[in-house]
Design an enzyme around this catalytic site. Structure first.
Site, PDB file in Angstrom:
ATOM      1  CB  VAL A   1      -0.132  -2.853  -5.275  1.00 33.42           C
ATOM      2  CG1 VAL A   1       0.169  -3.433  -6.413  1.00 33.42           C
ATOM      3  CG2 VAL A   1       0.200  -1.129  -5.326  1.00 33.42           C
TER       4      VAL A   1
ATOM      5  CE  LYS B   1      -0.081   1.819  -7.001  1.00 27.43           C
ATOM      6  NZ  LYS B   1       0.946   3.105  -7.052  1.00 27.43           N
TER       7      LYS B   1
ATOM      8  N   GLY C   1       0.861   5.892  -1.277  1.00 24.76           N
ATOM      9  CA  GLY C   1       0.092   7.048  -0.978  1.00 24.76           C
ATOM     10  C   GLY C   1      -1.036   7.252  -2.059  1.00 24.76           C
ATOM     11  CG  MET C   2      -0.697   7.661  -5.820  1.00 26.63           C
ATOM     12  SD  MET C   2      -0.209   7.504  -7.597  1.00 26.63           S
ATOM     13  CE  MET C   2      -2.070   7.545  -8.525  1.00 26.63           C
ATOM     14  N   GLY C   3      -2.771   4.177  -3.446  1.00 28.23           N
ATOM     15  CA  GLY C   3      -3.853   3.223  -3.023  1.00 28.23           C
ATOM     16  C   GLY C   3      -3.235   1.988  -2.647  1.00 28.23           C
TER      17      GLY C   3
ATOM     18  CB  ALA D   1      -0.923   0.135   1.170  1.00 23.66           C
TER      19      ALA D   1
ATOM     20  CG  ASP E   1       7.888   8.181  -6.703  1.00 25.72           C
ATOM     21  OD1 ASP E   1       8.820   8.822  -6.169  1.00 25.72           O
ATOM     22  OD2 ASP E   1       7.124   7.702  -6.123  1.00 25.72           O
TER      23      ASP E   1
END
Length: 354
Positions: free
Chosen positions: A31, A45, A27-29, A25, A139
């Protein structure tokens, strides 16, 4: 990659994929590990609910997925499917088995110069394909590099953006990981392929050092160092240090291109691999210089330019016997034999007939 059991609140099926485990897991969701009816495994994701309600985020996410579909090359996790209109948008990429570069270094220590250069060459080549598709990853870091049996793979294009886009999602909020994102990202300036080159340089420095070239600290401290301080590359192999320092230049214009970086790292990897084949610290002895044979001179005569020194008498070669010595030995042998015979004859004469 570590897997965890599904939680009670986790879905069991998304789209055409059945979910089996949690992969992590961020910052965006969350997996998940999933598979389709044919058994193809994917990393799926699911976007966080609060982000899913942000229409600006949905629009950006849709453009990112569209750009990711155009990426070609074997160094990325291929996009398999996505649903941008779902209540919780999601996308699925090819599942890549193997540890992340971060976990590899934590468990086994820093990589050698040859290993670091080989991984870097493959990643730089992958970034060439990413940038040709008009996408900047933004990133790139050790945890987003998977070391699969077929080579390293770049994953998590969740915040990837088109070339030239701003790095701020909201005013004053930089997108990326402190210690690995480029100075222009911290300042909120447009991103370019050179931004990924900086991140790759920091990632390879981490692989060679076992730590970030900007050390450890809070996000604010790390962001400050990235912008205002030089990276600490003490301990990086000499073969890699100059190239990584150029990747970590504060000015984007001073960094090498991904193609230049790929070619240079391939050269370093090949050279370092050849060097590893010999034991460390042992050098192959250099052959002695050939000397021209000196001309033969008569015994007892000195060489030109030399005085007061007579050439030593030549020693007889092994196996040759002096003829005079041989004659002396033969005479001694015959004399002794005659004396023995005469002595036996005299002894018999003294005894007389029995």
């Amino acid at each position: 990659m570590a897997m965890m059991r599904l939680r009670r609140e986790d879905p069991r099926v998304i789209g055409a994929f059945r979910l089996h485990r949690r992969l992590g897991a961020g910052g965006m969701g969350v997996v998940y590990l999933g598979s389709d009816r044919r058994g193809q495994r994917v990393a799926l994701k699911v976007i966080r609910p609060d982000l899913a309600e942000d229409q600006e985020f949905r629009s950006r996410f849709a453009r990112e997925v569209s750009a990711a579909r155009r990426i070609r090359g074997g160094c990325t996790a291929r996009l398999v499917a996505a649903d941008l209109d779902a209540a919780k948008p999601w996308f699925a990429t090819q599942y890549v088995p193997g540890p992340s570069l971060h976990d590899k270094v934590v468990e086994h220590g820093a990589l050698s110069a040859a290993e670091t250069a080989a991984v870097g060459a493959a990643l730089a080549e992958g970034l060439v394909a990413v940038h040709e598709a008009g996408v900047v990853h933004r990133d790139l870091k050790p945890s987003n590099i998977l070391l699969s049996p077929k080579g390293p793979r770049i994953i998590d294009f969740g915040i990837a953006w088109a070339t030239g886009a701003s790095t701020l999602t909201h005013v004053g909020t930089a997108v990326g990981s402190p210690g690995f994102l480029a100075p222009e990202q911290v300042r909120g300036q447009p991103v370019t392929p050179a931004s990924d080159v900086f991140s790759l340089g920091a990632t390879l420095a981490y692989a060679a050092l076992g730590d970030s070239p900007f050390g450890q600290g809070s996000s604010e401290v790390m962001l400050y160092r990235v912008v205002h301080e030089e990276p600490q590359l003490h301990g990086v192999p000499a073969a890699l240090a100059p190239l990584l320092r150029s990747c970590l230049a504060k000015s984007a214009q001073e960094r090498p291109s991904t193609l230049q970086l790929s070619l240079r790292l391939k050269e370093i990897a090949a050279r370092e691999a050849r060097g590893v084949s010999r034991p460390a610290g042992r050098a192959r002895p250099a052959p002695a210089p050939a000397r021209a044979p000196e001309p033969r001179r008569p015994a007892g005569r000195t060489a030109p330019g030399r005085t007061g020194t007579r050439a030593p008498a030549a020693r007889p070669r092994p196996g040759r016997v002096d003829s005079r010595l041989l004659r002396q030995r033969l005479i001694v042998f015959v004399t002794v034999t005659l004396l023995v015979v005469l002595g036996l004859a005299a002894a018999q004469g003294c005894q007389g007939p029995v």
